[in-house]
Design a protein around this motif. Sequence first.
Motif, mmCIF file in Angstrom:
data_model
loop_
_atom_site.group_PDB
_atom_site.id
_atom_site.type_symbol
_atom_site.label_atom_id
_atom_site.label_comp_id
_atom_site.label_asym_id
_atom_site.label_seq_id
_atom_site.Cartn_x
_atom_site.Cartn_y
_atom_site.Cartn_z
ATOM 1 N N ASN A 268 0.911 -1.179 0.234
ATOM 2 C CA ASN A 268 0.031 0.247 -0.053
ATOM 3 C C ASN A 268 0.938 1.252 -0.122
ATOM 4 O O ASN A 268 0.438 2.233 0.562
ATOM 5 N N LEU A 269 1.777 1.224 -0.603
ATOM 6 C CA LEU A 269 2.860 2.356 -1.068
ATOM 7 C C LEU A 269 2.251 3.462 -1.721
ATOM 8 O O LEU A 269 1.159 3.138 -2.567
ATOM 9 N N THR A 270 2.609 4.698 -1.592
ATOM 10 C CA THR A 270 1.914 5.682 -2.610
ATOM 11 C C THR A 270 2.571 5.650 -3.973
ATOM 12 O O THR A 270 1.904 5.468 -4.906
ATOM 13 N N ARG B 293 6.826 -2.750 5.054
ATOM 14 C CA ARG B 293 6.363 -3.911 4.697
ATOM 15 C C ARG B 293 6.891 -4.061 3.164
ATOM 16 O O ARG B 293 7.366 -4.953 2.849
ATOM 17 N N ALA B 294 7.058 -2.958 2.454
ATOM 18 C CA ALA B 294 7.885 -2.798 1.169
ATOM 19 C C ALA B 294 9.075 -3.543 1.170
ATOM 20 O O ALA B 294 9.713 -4.364 0.297
ATOM 21 N N GLN B 295 9.764 -3.019 2.314
ATOM 22 C CA GLN B 295 11.292 -3.479 2.302
ATOM 23 C C GLN B 295 11.375 -5.052 2.732
ATOM 24 O O GLN B 295 12.123 -5.626 2.064
ATOM 25 N N GLU C 159 1.530 -9.595 7.449
ATOM 26 C CA GLU C 159 2.995 -9.511 6.690
ATOM 27 C C GLU C 159 3.651 -10.903 6.421
ATOM 28 O O GLU C 159 4.110 -11.112 5.218
ATOM 29 N N ALA C 160 3.217 -11.947 7.440
ATOM 30 C CA ALA C 160 3.898 -13.154 7.077
ATOM 31 C C ALA C 160 3.277 -13.882 5.682
ATOM 32 O O ALA C 160 3.770 -14.468 4.876
ATOM 33 N N VAL C 161 1.766 -13.614 5.915
ATOM 34 C CA VAL C 161 1.082 -14.174 4.517
ATOM 35 C C VAL C 161 1.721 -13.498 3.093
ATOM 36 O O VAL C 161 2.037 -14.214 2.289
#
Length: 501
Positions: free
Chosen positions: A203-205, A225-227, A389-391
């Motif tokens: 869900n990054l911009t 989360r993206a990292q 996050e794990a999923v």
Amino acid sequence: VPCECSAWASSQAAARWRAVGRMAAAGDADRDAQAAALGAVEVFKNGGGQIWYCGRVVGVGGKDALSVAFDGDVWPKADFPFSQVRKPPKLKGEDLDEFDPKIGDEVELRITATEHAPAGWAAAIVKKIKHDFYYVARSSGPSARESGEAIVERDMLRPITSASSLVSPALQQDTYKLPSGLHAWMSTSDAQGCFRHIEEQANLTFIQVQRDSLKLFGDPKAILRAQKLLEVHVKHQVRIQDFQDKREKGLRALETKRNRIEGTGYKHSVELKVGPAYIPRIIGKGGEAIRALQDKYDVNVRIVDSDDAEAERVVRIFGNSTESIEAARAEVEFVEESLEVEPEMYSWVLGRGGKTIRSFKDTCGLIYATLDRDSHHLLLCGTRLAVQEAVAMFETHIMYYPVFHQMDEEMGQILDQLEDYGDYNARWEWGWVRDEEREEYGSGSGGGEKGARREAKGSKGKGRPTSSGKGQGDAKSEARDAGRGGGKEGSKEARAGAGVG
């Protein structure tokens, strides 16, 4: 056949290497083409009528603004304040299939691109339905002449967008450096597919691709989360690049051999129930964890006492914003979720000696992650945020299974043919080793999960909050998951992959 390996490699394996990029891009087919672009947004232009135009973020503009470009440069790149920018709705195929507008419903009408303006979406009302056609009237704009009627099919409509405009204080940025070996890959369609997948999942911009790095824009949670997702992608892409290099080397060597021989006073609150086994985790030693949680999100967390030590405890969270309450809730609400895993992927999910499943569990802060062979499911337990996050990480990891399976088969063929030509040291010289456990599955597999799941005893169902339970942890169970074996099937697999695993 002398050219069998080369022909097979070019027609079959090449498609597998690009599978991950296409898999991430495949979901985009369910949405509008503009929504598939990296950094896709919709902007509201002053004087442009009640229309949200499709564009893509290409950078940060002036103060509290984003720089947006449009397809075909029909409009020049311009800066738009955050209040006039929103992310396109995430509509999947099933969402559109269930979309059945009725007379009087408010919908959004697709405005096609022209030589003077890009495509966009405008609010409209369904006036009449005849056969498969919808008679719609656009909501009035600043002037009467900007209203309009249209007769369209359903694919030119979508549900009214509930997404709000972006909030500038939440926008942060961070740079993620990529290994030098992947710089060339960054410009490929495969990489764009991976980046779109990460942008959507986190869900990054938007993600800005630079020469040797990625600039991530979004709120802190999205960036983190993206990292994590990038770490999974990069890990696999580096190995794929290594495979490609070794493949080329192998094919050249094969050609040489062949030539030689032949070729949280609060405004809002929320209440939830938590199993007694998790209360110590929420409170922490001397109350450190709960104090840290309250300070972090500016909330108040109260745990209601209970006469029954075995009953679920009520936890109430109070705060001045729904966002802070939901963020705190995500760290105290424990859930269990499951992912279906095909038997042939067990070793890929576990990793060599359980390395992969332990690494993902520790990275996300799960209570346990265990593979239930009886039900063919990977069970994940922890806070809702940790499980989400794990999923995402496991799903991303599993996406790569067919790619590496294909790589093993192809490298095996190359090495087999090299041995046919007398090069018996190729397997050891090139050291093609898979990062997974070569297992042998015997009777009773799946029985070792009881210890690991004891803390969540009684919980059932995907994504539900876990109920009370007694337990200690899961390291031993993971070790059992990673090391169980003893059957003929595993032996056969090991023989088939000799020199690869």
